[in-house]
Write a protein that holds these residues in place. Structure first.
Motif, PDB file in Angstrom:
ATOM      1  N   ASN A 133      37.325  42.626 -10.759  1.00 22.14           N
ATOM      2  CA  ASN A 133      36.298  42.764 -11.914  1.00 22.14           C
ATOM      3  C   ASN A 133      35.163  42.007 -11.524  1.00 22.14           C
ATOM      4  N   ILE A 134      35.230  41.867 -10.176  1.00 25.44           N
ATOM      5  CA  ILE A 134      33.696  41.944 -10.130  1.00 25.44           C
ATOM      6  C   ILE A 134      33.002  43.028  -9.852  1.00 25.44           C
ATOM      7  N   LYS A 135      32.841  43.532  -9.681  1.00 21.36           N
ATOM      8  CA  LYS A 135      32.471  44.791  -9.248  1.00 21.36           C
ATOM      9  C   LYS A 135      31.965  45.833 -10.099  1.00 21.36           C
ATOM     10  N   LEU A 136      33.360  45.562 -11.158  1.00 22.03           N
ATOM     11  CA  LEU A 136      33.106  46.245 -12.837  1.00 22.03           C
ATOM     12  C   LEU A 136      32.285  45.411 -13.122  1.00 22.03           C
ATOM     13  N   SER A 137      32.056  44.353 -13.667  1.00 22.18           N
ATOM     14  CA  SER A 137      31.146  43.277 -13.855  1.00 22.18           C
ATOM     15  C   SER A 137      29.727  43.303 -13.442  1.00 22.18           C
ATOM     16  N   ALA A 138      29.796  43.851 -12.314  1.00 18.86           N
ATOM     17  CA  ALA A 138      28.141  44.265 -11.775  1.00 18.86           C
ATOM     18  C   ALA A 138      27.532  45.646 -11.498  1.00 18.86           C
ATOM     19  N   ARG A 139      28.574  46.253 -11.501  1.00 16.01           N
ATOM     20  CA  ARG A 139      27.932  48.009 -10.721  1.00 16.01           C
ATOM     21  C   ARG A 139      26.907  48.041 -12.510  1.00 16.01           C
ATOM     22  N   LYS A 180      28.047  40.733 -19.031  1.00 13.84           N
ATOM     23  CA  LYS A 180      27.728  39.771 -19.417  1.00 13.84           C
ATOM     24  C   LYS A 180      27.994  38.405 -18.751  1.00 13.84           C
ATOM     25  N   ASP A 181      28.454  38.226 -18.219  1.00 14.75           N
ATOM     26  CA  ASP A 181      29.462  37.036 -17.943  1.00 14.75           C
ATOM     27  C   ASP A 181      28.499  37.221 -15.897  1.00 14.75           C
ATOM     28  N   MET A 182      28.391  37.490 -15.447  1.00 18.86           N
ATOM     29  CA  MET A 182      27.760  38.414 -14.627  1.00 18.86           C
ATOM     30  C   MET A 182      26.373  38.195 -14.227  1.00 18.86           C
ATOM     31  N   ALA A 183      26.444  38.799 -15.299  1.00 23.82           N
ATOM     32  CA  ALA A 183      24.142  38.652 -16.432  1.00 23.82           C
ATOM     33  C   ALA A 183      23.984  37.331 -15.727  1.00 23.82           C
ATOM     34  N   ALA A 184      25.193  36.083 -16.359  1.00 22.51           N
ATOM     35  CA  ALA A 184      24.370  35.614 -16.763  1.00 22.51           C
ATOM     36  C   ALA A 184      24.429  34.118 -15.124  1.00 22.51           C
ATOM     37  N   ILE A 185      25.530  34.811 -14.829  1.00 15.89           N
ATOM     38  CA  ILE A 185      25.787  33.985 -12.923  1.00 15.89           C
ATOM     39  C   ILE A 185      24.240  33.837 -12.500  1.00 15.89           C
ATOM     40  N   ILE A 186      24.034  35.576 -12.742  1.00 17.21           N
ATOM     41  CA  ILE A 186      23.077  35.640 -11.985  1.00 17.21           C
ATOM     42  C   ILE A 186      21.686  35.672 -12.032  1.00 17.21           C
ATOM     43  N   LYS A 187      21.537  35.001 -13.410  1.00 18.53           N
ATOM     44  CA  LYS A 187      20.551  34.325 -13.423  1.00 18.53           C
ATOM     45  C   LYS A 187      20.214  32.626 -13.474  1.00 18.53           C
ATOM     46  N   GLY A 231      16.223  32.391   5.101  1.00 21.56           N
ATOM     47  CA  GLY A 231      16.082  31.965   3.835  1.00 21.56           C
ATOM     48  C   GLY A 231      16.904  32.941   2.578  1.00 21.56           C
ATOM     49  N   GLU A 232      17.265  33.828   2.953  1.00 23.48           N
ATOM     50  CA  GLU A 232      17.817  35.082   1.947  1.00 23.48           C
ATOM     51  C   GLU A 232      19.341  35.108   1.626  1.00 23.48           C
ATOM     52  N   ILE A 233      19.772  33.456   2.414  1.00 24.72           N
ATOM     53  CA  ILE A 233      21.342  34.076   1.791  1.00 24.72           C
ATOM     54  C   ILE A 233      21.797  32.647   0.906  1.00 24.72           C
ATOM     55  N   THR A 234      22.813  32.852  -0.244  1.00 26.15           N
ATOM     56  CA  THR A 234      23.793  32.039  -1.094  1.00 26.15           C
ATOM     57  C   THR A 234      24.829  31.541  -0.354  1.00 26.15           C
ATOM     58  N   LEU A 235      25.389  30.645  -0.532  1.00 21.87           N
ATOM     59  CA  LEU A 235      26.624  30.645   0.048  1.00 21.87           C
ATOM     60  C   LEU A 235      27.723  30.076  -1.458  1.00 21.87           C
ATOM     61  N   ILE A 236      27.495  30.724  -2.610  1.00 20.59           N
ATOM     62  CA  ILE A 236      28.859  30.578  -3.843  1.00 20.59           C
ATOM     63  C   ILE A 236      30.470  30.073  -2.729  1.00 20.59           C
ATOM     64  N   ASP A 237      30.753  29.112  -4.044  1.00 20.55           N
ATOM     65  CA  ASP A 237      31.779  28.571  -3.442  1.00 20.55           C
ATOM     66  C   ASP A 237      32.869  29.395  -4.737  1.00 20.55           C
ATOM     67  N   ASP A 238      32.633  30.205  -5.252  1.00 23.88           N
ATOM     68  CA  ASP A 238      33.777  30.259  -6.270  1.00 23.88           C
ATOM     69  C   ASP A 238      33.008  31.878  -7.138  1.00 23.88           C
ATOM     70  N   LEU A 239      33.647  33.359  -7.344  1.00 25.27           N
ATOM     71  CA  LEU A 239      32.648  33.885  -8.166  1.00 25.27           C
ATOM     72  C   LEU A 239      33.941  34.489  -8.651  1.00 25.27           C
ATOM     73  N   SER A 240      34.755  33.854  -8.750  1.00 23.70           N
ATOM     74  CA  SER A 240      36.089  34.311 -10.147  1.00 23.70           C
ATOM     75  C   SER A 240      35.913  35.191 -11.042  1.00 23.70           C
ATOM     76  N   ILE A 241      35.779  35.953 -11.534  1.00 19.82           N
ATOM     77  CA  ILE A 241      36.025  35.867 -13.680  1.00 19.82           C
ATOM     78  C   ILE A 241      37.178  36.674 -13.807  1.00 19.82           C
TER      79      ILE A 241
END
Length: 209
Positions: A163-169, A137-144, A121-131
Motif C-alpha cells: 500500500n505504501i509502495k504503490l502510493s509513493a511510486r 493522493k493520500d501519500m502526496a498529502a502526507i508528504i506535503k 537534520g535530514e532525518i524525520t521520524l514518524i510514528d505511523d505511515l499506514s495506508i
C-alpha cells in the motif's frame, strides 16, 4: 544517545525517542561511505557493452589486393581497424564489474551515512505511515504536510508494505525501502529520510545481521 522528535502524519509532535548511538551517533567517515557507494554502483552494472573486433565484423575475407608491386600499403582485410567500417581495436567487451567488500564495511558505511544524515537534520521520524489502500493522493498529502514536497525523499518502513509502495511510486523523487534493505548508497542518494518508528528496530537488526 541521539534524541529525535517523533512526528505524526499531521506534522505535530508525538513524543521523543533515543536512537541507537552505535548507528546514529558516529562521526561520519567519508572514505568508508565512498568505498561502499562505489562497490554498490559497480555491482549494479550489467557489463553487456560490446564492440565488434575485425574478426566479428562481416566481410573482409578476401585480400583487397596482392601483397607486392601495387604501390599501396600491405593489407590483408578490408575490415582492419585502420579502415573505414573496420573493426574496433581494444573496444569494450562484456565483463563482470561486480566485486565484494567485507560485510562489516558495508554495515559501517550505512551507520556512517545515517549518522551524517541525523547530524545534518535530514532525518524525520514518524510514528505511523499506514495506508488502508494504495492512494497516491493520500501519500502526496502526507508528504506535503511534512514539508517534503518537491524534495528527494527516502521512506524507510519496517517491512514490505505494498500500500505504501504503490502510493509513493508515482511521486517524483520519492522512494520506499525496507529497513533491512538499506545501504549507504540509498541513504546518501536522497536529501531527506522519513523513517517510521517501527523501522528503527529493523535498521538495528539489519546492521548486525
Amino acid at each position: 544517545m541521539p534524541e529525535i522528535e517523533i512526528k505524526d502524519r499531521n506534522n505535530k509532535k508525538a513524543g521523543k525517542i533515543n536512537l541507537p548511538e552505535e548507528i546514529f551517533g558516529l562521526k561520519a567517515s567519508s572514505a568508508v561511505m565512498h568505498d561502499s557507494v562505489i562497490n554498490f554502483l559497480a555491482n549494479q552494472r550489467q557489463g553487456t557493452h560490446a564492440t565488434k573486433t575485425k574478426g566479428l565484423v562481416s566481410g573482409g575475407g578476401k585480400k583487397p589486393w596482392k601483397q607486392k608491386h601495387t604501390g599501396r600499403a600491405r593489407a590483408g582485410s578490408s575490415r582492419s581497424p585502420l579502415w573505414r567500417s573496420g573493426g574496433t581495436t581494444f573496444g569494450p567487451q562484456p565483463r563482470d564489474y561486480s566485486y565484494n567488500i567485507p560485510r562489516k564495511v558495508k554495515h559501517l558505511a550505512l551507520k556512517n551515512a545515517l549518522s551524517a544524515k541525523l547530524a545534518d537534520g535530514e532525518i524525520t521520524l514518524i510514528d505511523d505511515l499506514s495506508i488502508n489502500k494504495p492512494s497516491t493522493k493520500d501519500m502526496a498529502a502526507i508528504i506535503k504536510t511534512l514539508g517534503f514536497e518537491g524534495q528527494s525523499l527516502l521512506i524507510v518502513i519496517p517491512e514490505n508494505n505494498n500500500n505504501i509502495k504503490l502510493s509513493a511510486r508515482n511521486i517524483a523523487g520519492v522512494h520506499v525501502a525496507c529497513a533491512s534493505d538499506l545501504n549507504a548508497y540509498t541513504v546518501i542518494a536522497h536529501s531527506r529520510l522519513l523513517i517510521t518508528k517501527g523501522a528503527v528496530a529493523g535498521i538495528k537488526g539489519a546492521e548486525t545481521a
